[in-house]
Design an enzyme around this catalytic site. Structure first.
Site, short mmCIF file in Angstrom:
data_model
loop_
_atom_site.label_atom_id
_atom_site.label_comp_id
_atom_site.label_asym_id
_atom_site.label_seq_id
_atom_site.Cartn_x
_atom_site.Cartn_y
_atom_site.Cartn_z
N ARG A 47 -10.18 9.13 -13.00
CA ARG A 47 -9.64 9.29 -11.65
C ARG A 47 -9.12 7.97 -11.07
O ARG A 47 -8.70 7.92 -9.93
CB ARG A 47 -10.72 9.86 -10.72
CG ARG A 47 -11.18 11.26 -11.14
CD ARG A 47 -12.21 11.86 -10.18
NE ARG A 47 -13.37 11.02 -9.99
CZ ARG A 47 -13.74 10.48 -8.81
NH1 ARG A 47 -13.03 10.69 -7.73
NH2 ARG A 47 -14.82 9.73 -8.73
N LYS A 48 -9.16 6.90 -11.85
CA LYS A 48 -8.76 5.58 -11.37
C LYS A 48 -7.34 5.22 -11.82
O LYS A 48 -7.01 5.34 -12.99
CB LYS A 48 -9.72 4.50 -11.88
CG LYS A 48 -11.14 4.68 -11.37
CD LYS A 48 -12.04 3.60 -11.94
CE LYS A 48 -13.46 3.79 -11.45
NZ LYS A 48 -14.35 2.75 -12.02
N ASP B 233 0.84 -1.20 0.00
CA ASP B 233 0.00 0.00 0.00
C ASP B 233 0.87 1.25 0.00
O ASP B 233 0.60 2.21 -0.72
CB ASP B 233 -0.94 -0.02 1.20
CG ASP B 233 -2.05 1.00 1.10
OD1 ASP B 233 -2.67 1.11 0.02
OD2 ASP B 233 -2.31 1.69 2.09
#
Length: 83
Positions: free
Chosen positions: A54-55, A8
């Site tokens: 936006r991805k 992450d």
């Protein structure tokens, strides 16, 4: 735990490298392939698979520094918030 955090975090550094100011994790999938003993140095390679509006779609691999052992593979979707 720790491997998920590493993936992450590295995806976060990667979107910043693209010049994106802020993006949030929408999805994080990890396939664990081999145990990583405590204190092991690893190499994490990240690739942007696609950017759709936006991805941001990412994938990454965590290997031994000599690339002989594949410890884990990850994919992720990050969303850039609306302004």
């Amino acid at each position: 735990g720790i491997l998920s955090l590493i993936f992450d975090d590295i995806f976060g550094f990667a979107y910043e490298a693209l010049g994106v100011q802020l993006a949030v994790t929408a999805n994080l999938n990890i396939d664990f392939r081999a145990p990583v003993p405590a204190g092991t140095q690893v190499c994490v390679a990240v690739q942007l698979e696609a950017m759709e509006g936006r991805k941001l779609y990412w994938k990454a691999q965590m290997t031994s520094t000599d690339k002989e052992i594949l410890y884990a593979e990850a994919s992720s979707l990050f969303i850039i918030p609306r302004s």
